[in-house]
Design a protein around this motif. Sequence first.
Motif, PDB file in Angstrom:
ATOM      1  N   ARG A 463       0.699  -1.029   0.039  1.00 26.09           N
ATOM      2  CA  ARG A 463       0.095  -0.462   0.251  1.00 26.09           C
ATOM      3  C   ARG A 463       1.085   1.609   0.220  1.00 26.09           C
ATOM      4  N   PRO A 464       0.313   2.018  -1.098  1.00 23.31           N
ATOM      5  CA  PRO A 464      -1.073   2.036  -1.878  1.00 23.31           C
ATOM      6  C   PRO A 464      -1.204   1.497  -3.066  1.00 23.31           C
ATOM      7  N   PHE A 465       0.362   1.084  -3.561  1.00 26.81           N
ATOM      8  CA  PHE A 465       0.413   0.287  -4.439  1.00 26.81           C
ATOM      9  C   PHE A 465      -0.145  -1.205  -4.361  1.00 26.81           C
ATOM     10  N   ARG A 466      -0.316  -2.046  -5.476  1.00 26.05           N
ATOM     11  CA  ARG A 466      -0.564  -3.165  -5.468  1.00 26.05           C
ATOM     12  C   ARG A 466      -0.050  -4.060  -6.404  1.00 26.05           C
ATOM     13  N   VAL A 467       0.307  -5.208  -6.169  1.00 19.87           N
ATOM     14  CA  VAL A 467       1.252  -6.283  -6.990  1.00 19.87           C
ATOM     15  C   VAL A 467      -0.025  -6.838  -7.876  1.00 19.87           C
ATOM     16  N   ILE A 468       0.605  -7.137  -9.352  1.00 19.48           N
ATOM     17  CA  ILE A 468      -0.263  -7.927  -9.877  1.00 19.48           C
ATOM     18  C   ILE A 468       0.806  -9.291 -10.778  1.00 19.48           C
ATOM     19  N   ARG A 469       0.680  -9.841 -10.349  1.00 19.65           N
ATOM     20  CA  ARG A 469       1.055 -11.168 -11.345  1.00 19.65           C
ATOM     21  C   ARG A 469       0.858 -11.740 -12.138  1.00 19.65           C
ATOM     22  N   LEU A 470       1.699 -12.036 -12.760  1.00 17.96           N
ATOM     23  CA  LEU A 470       1.175 -13.545 -14.057  1.00 17.96           C
ATOM     24  C   LEU A 470       1.508 -14.486 -13.301  1.00 17.96           C
ATOM     25  N   PRO A 471       0.803 -15.903 -13.867  1.00 20.70           N
ATOM     26  CA  PRO A 471       0.467 -17.467 -13.267  1.00 20.70           C
ATOM     27  C   PRO A 471       2.154 -17.525 -12.147  1.00 20.70           C
ATOM     28  N   GLU A 472       1.838 -18.307 -11.788  1.00 22.89           N
ATOM     29  CA  GLU A 472       2.370 -19.403 -11.075  1.00 22.89           C
ATOM     30  C   GLU A 472       3.633 -19.608 -12.295  1.00 22.89           C
ATOM     31  N   PRO A 473       4.824 -19.690 -12.274  1.00 25.13           N
ATOM     32  CA  PRO A 473       6.016 -20.282 -13.107  1.00 25.13           C
ATOM     33  C   PRO A 473       5.675 -21.555 -12.950  1.00 25.13           C
ATOM     34  N   ASP A 474       5.768 -21.903 -14.711  1.00 23.09           N
ATOM     35  CA  ASP A 474       6.287 -23.296 -15.078  1.00 23.09           C
ATOM     36  C   ASP A 474       7.899 -23.097 -14.364  1.00 23.09           C
ATOM     37  N   LEU A 475       9.240 -22.347 -14.850  1.00 21.61           N
ATOM     38  CA  LEU A 475       9.797 -22.851 -13.498  1.00 21.61           C
ATOM     39  C   LEU A 475      10.645 -22.329 -12.476  1.00 21.61           C
ATOM     40  N   ASN A 476      11.353 -20.377 -12.802  1.00 18.48           N
ATOM     41  CA  ASN A 476      12.227 -19.686 -11.674  1.00 18.48           C
ATOM     42  C   ASN A 476      11.687 -18.415 -12.229  1.00 18.48           C
ATOM     43  N   ILE A 477      11.118 -18.238 -13.481  1.00 15.17           N
ATOM     44  CA  ILE A 477      11.001 -16.533 -13.488  1.00 15.17           C
ATOM     45  C   ILE A 477       9.771 -16.947 -13.619  1.00 15.17           C
ATOM     46  N   ILE A 478       9.831 -14.634 -12.781  1.00 14.76           N
ATOM     47  CA  ILE A 478       8.248 -14.721 -11.923  1.00 14.76           C
ATOM     48  C   ILE A 478       8.095 -13.142 -12.783  1.00 14.76           C
ATOM     49  N   CYS A 479       7.278 -13.132 -13.540  1.00 16.83           N
ATOM     50  CA  CYS A 479       6.871 -11.222 -14.027  1.00 16.83           C
ATOM     51  C   CYS A 479       5.987 -10.997 -13.564  1.00 16.83           C
ATOM     52  N   PHE A 480       5.372  -9.496 -13.179  1.00 16.86           N
ATOM     53  CA  PHE A 480       4.579  -9.094 -12.092  1.00 16.86           C
ATOM     54  C   PHE A 480       4.589  -7.762 -12.715  1.00 16.86           C
ATOM     55  N   LEU A 481       4.217  -6.543 -11.659  1.00 18.81           N
ATOM     56  CA  LEU A 481       3.742  -5.226 -12.359  1.00 18.81           C
ATOM     57  C   LEU A 481       3.147  -4.491 -10.841  1.00 18.81           C
ATOM     58  N   VAL A 482       3.495  -3.384 -10.338  1.00 20.02           N
ATOM     59  CA  VAL A 482       3.588  -2.691  -9.342  1.00 20.02           C
ATOM     60  C   VAL A 482       2.502  -1.659  -9.524  1.00 20.02           C
ATOM     61  N   ALA A 483       1.120  -1.232  -9.337  1.00 22.51           N
ATOM     62  CA  ALA A 483       0.251  -1.120  -9.975  1.00 22.51           C
ATOM     63  C   ALA A 483      -0.584  -0.192  -9.153  1.00 22.51           C
ATOM     64  N   HIS A 484      -1.433   0.886  -9.580  1.00 19.26           N
ATOM     65  CA  HIS A 484      -2.316   1.912  -8.314  1.00 19.26           C
ATOM     66  C   HIS A 484      -3.212   2.116  -9.412  1.00 19.26           C
ATOM     67  N   ASP A 485      -4.669   2.084  -8.019  1.00 22.25           N
ATOM     68  CA  ASP A 485      -5.883   2.307  -8.589  1.00 22.25           C
ATOM     69  C   ASP A 485      -6.151   3.756  -9.607  1.00 22.25           C
ATOM     70  N   GLN A 486      -5.320   4.407  -8.906  1.00 20.65           N
ATOM     71  CA  GLN A 486      -5.687   6.217  -9.329  1.00 20.65           C
ATOM     72  C   GLN A 486      -4.736   6.579 -10.964  1.00 20.65           C
ATOM     73  N   LEU A 487      -3.594   5.694 -11.612  1.00 20.27           N
ATOM     74  CA  LEU A 487      -2.858   5.709 -12.612  1.00 20.27           C
ATOM     75  C   LEU A 487      -3.759   4.846 -13.819  1.00 20.27           C
ATOM     76  N   ASP A 488      -3.542   5.197 -15.175  1.00 19.58           N
ATOM     77  CA  ASP A 488      -4.142   5.245 -16.358  1.00 19.58           C
ATOM     78  C   ASP A 488      -2.647   4.093 -16.507  1.00 19.58           C
ATOM     79  N   VAL A 489      -3.461   2.488 -17.494  1.00 21.67           N
ATOM     80  CA  VAL A 489      -1.741   2.440 -17.730  1.00 21.67           C
ATOM     81  C   VAL A 489      -0.827   2.855 -18.375  1.00 21.67           C
ATOM     82  N   CYS A 490      -0.293   4.202 -18.720  1.00 24.94           N
ATOM     83  CA  CYS A 490       0.935   4.839 -19.522  1.00 24.94           C
ATOM     84  C   CYS A 490       1.840   4.910 -18.028  1.00 24.94           C
ATOM     85  N   ALA A 491       1.041   5.513 -17.461  1.00 22.05           N
ATOM     86  CA  ALA A 491       1.777   5.478 -16.155  1.00 22.05           C
ATOM     87  C   ALA A 491       2.719   5.377 -15.106  1.00 22.05           C
ATOM     88  N   VAL A 492       1.553   3.536 -15.423  1.00 19.98           N
ATOM     89  CA  VAL A 492       1.736   1.968 -14.412  1.00 19.98           C
ATOM     90  C   VAL A 492       2.984   2.226 -15.204  1.00 19.98           C
TER      91      VAL A 492
END
Length: 610
Positions: A463-492
């Motif tokens: 908080r005030p951010f939230r983490v959005i994750r891709l699904p659990e990895p098949d191996l050992n690479i994790i992809c995710f992004l940090v977002a905020h409800d008041q930000l549009d995609v360009c700002a994210v």
Amino acid sequence: MVDTRSAEFTRYAADLKRQFSSLLKDLRSSVPSFHGRYNGHMLSEQTIASQAAYFAAMLYDPNNVSPEVSPVTTRLEEEVAAQLGRMIGYDVETSWGHLTSGGTLANFEALWIARNILYHPVAVALAARDLGLNVPVSLPDGSIGRIDQLELWKLLNITTSSSLDLWDQLWASAPIREVAMALRNRSLATLGYQDYTRSLASEFGDPLSPGVVLTSATGHYSWEKILRALGVGSNQLVLVPVDSRCRMDSQALWELIVSLTAARTPIMACVSVCGTTEEGAIDPLAEILSVRQRAELELGVTFHIHSDACYGGYAASITRGVDGSRQTPQEIRAAVGCPSWPADNLVKSICALEDADSVAIDPHKLGYVPYPAGAFLLKDKRGRELVAIDPPYLSLEKQSQVSERPVIGRFIFEGSKPGASAAAVWMSHKTIPLDIGGHGRLIGTTALAAHRFHAELGNADFRPFRVIRLPEPDLNIICFLVAHDQLDVCAVNELNEGIYAELSTGRETAPDYMITRTRLTSPAYDGAIGPLLSSLGRSAKTYWLEHGDEGLVVLRATIMNPFASELKPDHVAGLIDAVRQAAHRVIATATQRASFGNSPTSKLLETTLA
């Protein structure tokens, strides 16, 4: 001989010491890929065995293109190919492999051979006509045809094994020199695309239809380079859509094959990925093989299947017991100590490597050995003859005289290759066997750490951010992004670019933890982007429709260190905290500046979170 007491030698020794000290000082600024704090690219510490063997063999400087100049390390390279072949399930008596400078060249050789296998029946048909021979051939549906009487479309849809059977049959049907001359005059490898197209238009009343290469939309960017280098053309690279887990969609593959068949477009090869570069996703290879089988039976269409397992190929070690037997998914999960990884379908996909026509694996990635060390494996070693550089009759006439260890340079693209790499891979395999108790244990511990990171990242308080994750990895690479409800995609996107900048190399002060980032773009990631856009809100879907080619920036952590969960301090928890702090620093920096950037979304990021 230099006099070690001379002034010249003294000056040289002093200069050598000074320059070497300068080099060591500069090297301290290198990427610390050996450390548990590094989770960026596919880099990690090498095994001690591989480092020691590399140093030892390097001093002899062997060139592994021929046993004449590298009798020891050439033998080691052959053993390495056999070790990797057994790991994935190839018959070492009928398969073949060698080391390359890396995955790009291994993939290049795979397509180089696949292309020649595809067009080989055409050359045989024309050679048979020239020589007046009747050569039978097996068709994909199981029927038998006469090679010189088949139409061009059927000639371009002969299975790999049948195409290579033609090689043997033709040489046995006429004098060697006559066959050699006929093939040379009729082969694509000799004539090139321009002359070949003219020749086929004349012989069949039908020009050569451009063959395509199918690959997962998440495939490595080097495939475009490879098609350009082979003269096939990057326009002939067709991307197969992926699903929500960034794996090739097998149903979409089938529909694409049906469409290409209707247009009479030959398929040169289909590339399945075992461990994508961005996400470490493993395509459902067993399903892809079934799709090809269906295409052969229902459509009379076939193609070469190559697995780009440059990153994930070593995961096959988890499927082998210490006695070499295949392990069940339940046995693997018990050995790894994880009730959910690997899933049954994942094990099935990895085991299916044994049925791929060719496989590329990079020992310098999850093999934990020094660069350069890629590997190319070919299921049917006869395929290498189609790219051999010397006249085929030489190898046949002297077959009874030549060594069981042919000059590897005949079949490969490189003219020079370090024997030290072969020694490094060989020694590492000898001391850390390619089974669940050896190398598989290393892979398993990194996967466990990655799954732990994925789970704890989802539960962490950002908080005030939230983490959005891709699904659990098949191996050992994790992809995710940090977002905020008041930000549009360009700002994210800008927020995540800022986090990446905080946690990457190139800074004056090295960050405590290092990660990388990538962009998910349209249409490649359309199948996987839906859940992410839903999490970002309604405006995100509009953004994707209008700006999907600009993509969505996601952060990427590659956990290759086998001790990531065991080291103190806890680097999994430390990495999560580093991402959280980096996000807050990005915002703090934005509020201190007159402007975060030049775009309207930068202004929004600055004013919204101030």
